[in-house]
Design an enzyme around this catalytic site. Structure first.
Site, PDB file in Angstrom:
ATOM      1  N   HIS A 203       0.806  -1.212   0.000  1.00 33.32           N
ATOM      2  CA  HIS A 203       0.000   0.000   0.000  1.00 33.32           C
ATOM      3  C   HIS A 203       0.842   1.265   0.000  1.00 33.32           C
ATOM      4  CE1 HIS A 203      -3.860  -1.605  -0.258  1.00 33.32           C
ATOM      5  NE2 HIS A 203      -3.993  -2.042   0.970  1.00 33.32           N
ATOM      6  N   GLU A 450      -1.354 -17.682 -17.718  1.00 30.88           N
ATOM      7  CA  GLU A 450      -0.492 -17.367 -16.584  1.00 30.88           C
ATOM      8  C   GLU A 450       0.299 -18.565 -16.080  1.00 30.88           C
ATOM      9  OE1 GLU A 450      -2.905 -15.923 -13.354  1.00 30.88           O
ATOM     10  OE2 GLU A 450      -4.546 -17.264 -13.851  1.00 30.88           O
ATOM     11  N   CYS A 521      -2.587  -8.008 -18.338  1.00 34.29           N
ATOM     12  CA  CYS A 521      -3.171  -7.342 -17.171  1.00 34.29           C
ATOM     13  C   CYS A 521      -2.312  -7.424 -15.913  1.00 34.29           C
ATOM     14  CB  CYS A 521      -4.559  -7.906 -16.874  1.00 34.29           C
ATOM     15  SG  CYS A 521      -4.576  -9.677 -16.482  1.00 34.29           S
TER      16      CYS A 521
END
Length: 602
Positions: A203, A450, A521
């Site tokens: 964060h 992926e 993405c």
């Protein structure tokens, strides 16, 4: 937390610390070091008959913490869209029944004080998160820990304090900072952030990028190596910090910082411009989001729809699993809000271990696995838990009637898995038709590429999938056998590794041969250093954090397609990461001298 503003600087020889780039940019200035946050979880037994009073004390502290967050949010309304979405998630976590009810239950059952009960609840939740394979989701435990500490601050009346202002511009350093900590410190005198903990998705990094401030994270031993008042150079491009720099180093980097500020101010002009090259190549730049609250940011930064909506958070915000109606409402509202742009929603990307807290009331058979990352997760878990999967598919198909929905299937590793999912979707479509419920029968069904087997089988999978979306976060980890959350090998996690670039190229070529679009993405999509390479590999769409879109768009609009493809062809011939980085660095310096500079400075 008290700072040590009165301490003299510790003059010494120049020293370079290497960490992880959290947010691009350069800063030069004095550092203010915050000591690690004290535990705060005091422990004592309650006197008999005082449990109800202690419960009320806890409820009051939760209400006060929520009010503090609401006031903070109101103060910065409209200015910090990316950051405030995180604050919104913290507000919801304060209402989380697992956190709230479990603490109240322990107060009554164990006759212990609220702080102790909350600490035990936090420990139980952490054990569940420790078993999560996906490092991105696992790292979100930090949110729950931050929220718990906010409540402890209210219980103790000794919240973490930050200076109301600084006499001069400073760089803030500490073990780690929550989004709330960061906003509390936010003034025009904060130049950047340094933390001992964290990675590119922490964060501190996310908030710093949202604010346009440079940051370096993962700096082991930072707080023991520098003191408040020391002069430092923060290089958010290279993930480096120089302690005790020379005057020449400072002058040079102050000029770099000035250039970066000028560049950042220019970004706002690109938000509404088309995302195309000088010679007319158009590439969609869409957004990755986790919660509907981030829609404001998606729209503000001019995203061409949502390229990845992570549906997992709809399952972790409550004690019970969401029902079909609640999922449908979220998906429908997203589609209506973004019309006519498309919204790509990824089906549940979890393992059984991640839904442990819902087991008693939902009957999911939890399988304890020694290696969850290679076990029953993502689409494997959905096919194993058919009832759970059908509920989500029904909600998705019903929502498809209201906009341009694209359904994305995670961790497809074989054609048989794709066909099993297609059979489930066909079965649900038949049910909805019989029930007279409208849906789009031509909704696009795509797969996330992926895992290496999906790359190898890309030509086969492309015959039956409607689109590909390359998830580089997992693809890099699985192909290079590197856990980016492991401090010992995280530095080896390299999106520009030749093997990674060749897998992306192979996937794009296979998709285009079958006439389907290929997007990317992962975090790599929003990295302006990687963007020229991805654009040259002819991806149709890049999906990234919303605030990165203007930066990538600017680069795109100053490029030509022929130059980008020539670069990518050269990089695909490299045999080592050092070669790809050297070639790319030279290309960026030669072709975008006002945007990129040679960062070999320390």
């Amino acid at each position: 937390m008290d700072t040590e503003l009165d301490l003299p600087p510790d003059l010494g020889e120049p020293e370079t610390l290497r960490g992880i780039s959290g947010s691009p940019g350069i800063a030069v200035g004095k550092v203010v070091v915050f000591s690690p946050r004290p535990d705060g979880f005091i422990r004592y037994r309650l006197e008999a008959g005082t449990e109800d009073k202690e419960e009320e004390r806890f409820r009051k502290a939760v209400a006060q913490a929520k009010q503090a967050l609401l006031e903070l949010r109101q103060q910065f309304e409209g200015d910090l869209s990316d950051t405030l979405a995180i604050v919104d998630s913290h507000i919801r976590m304060l209402q989380d029944r697992m956190l709230f009810d479990q603490t109240l239950s322990l107060i009554q059952q164990k006759q212990i004080n609220a702080e102790w009960a909350l600490a035990r609840t936090l420990s139980l939740i952490k054990r569940k998160f420790d078993h999560i394979a996906d490092d991105y989701i696992r790292s979100r435990f930090a949110d729950i820990e931050y929220v718990a500490r906010l409540v402890v601050e209210q219980l103790s009346g000794q919240g973490r304090t930050f200076p109301a202002g600084f006499a001069e511009p400073v760089i803030v350093a500490g073990e780690d900072f929550s989004p709330v900590d960061t906003i509390r410190m936010l003034t025009d005198k904060v130049l950047g952030f340094l933390t001992e903990k964290g990675g590119a998705t922490s964060h501190t990094a996310i908030v710093a990028r949202s604010l346009g401030l440079p940051a370096v994270v993962g700096l082991s031993g930072l707080t023991s190596r520098c003191r408040t008042g020391d002069t430092v150079i923060l290089d958010g491009y290279e993930g480096r910090v120089c302690l005790h720099p020379t005057q020449d180093q400072q002058r040079l980097h102050l000029e770099y910082a000035r250039q970066h500020r000028t560049f950042s101010e220019e970004m706002r002009w690109y938000i509404r411009l088309a995302s195309e090259t000088v010679d007319g190549l158009k590439v969609r730049l869409s957004a990755n989001i986790e919660i509907p609250d981030e829609l404001e940011s998606v729209i503000y930064y001019g995203a061409a729809g949502i390229g990845l909506f992570r549906s997992e958070f709809g399952y972790f915000q409550r004690k019970e699993l969401p029902d079909e109606e609640s999922l449908f409402t979220v998906y429908r509202d997203l589609l209506i809000a973004l019309e006519p742009e498309s919204v790509t929603i990824r089906t549940l990307d979890v393992g059984g271990d991640k839904l442990a807290s819902q087991l008693p009331s939902n009957g999911i058979q939890l399988v304890r696995e020694r290696n969850p990352a290679l076990g029953l997760r993502s689409i494997r878990f959905s096919l194993h838990e058919r009832t759970l999967f059908i509920t989500q598919v029904r909600a998705l198909l019903r929502a498809s009637y209201y906009g341009r929905l694209k359904i994305l299937l995670p961790m497809i590793s074989s054609l048989s898995e794709l066909r099993q999912v297609q059979a489930v979707i066909a079965e649900v479509m038949e049910q909805l038709t019989k029930e007279g419920i409208p849906f789009n029968p031509d909704v696009a069904i795509g797969i996330m590429v992926e895992v290496p087997s999906a790359v190898v089988l890309a030509d086969t999978l492309a015959r039956e999938a409607d689109f590909f979306s390359i998830g580089t976060n997992d693809l890099i980890q699985y192909s290079l056998a590197i856990d980016r959350g492991n401090e010992y090998v995280a530095s080896m996690y390299d999106p520009l590794h030749p093997a990674v670039l060749r897998m992306i190229s192979q996937t794009v070529e296979a998709g285009h041969r079958q006439g389907i679009e290929v997007s990317l993405c992962g975090e790599m999509a929003g990295d302006v250093f990687s963007a020229p390479v991805l654009l040259g590999l002819e991806l149709d769409e890049l999906s990234m954090r919303p605030s990165a879109i203007p930066h990538v768009k600017r680069l795109l609009r100053h490029s030509t397609f022929s130059r980008l493809t020539a670069l990518s062809k050269r990089l695909l011939q490299c045999g080592d990461s050092s070669e790809t980085h050297a070639l790319l660095k030279q290309y960026l310096t030669d072709n975008y001298p006002d945007q990129f500079a040679d960062h070999e400075r320390m």
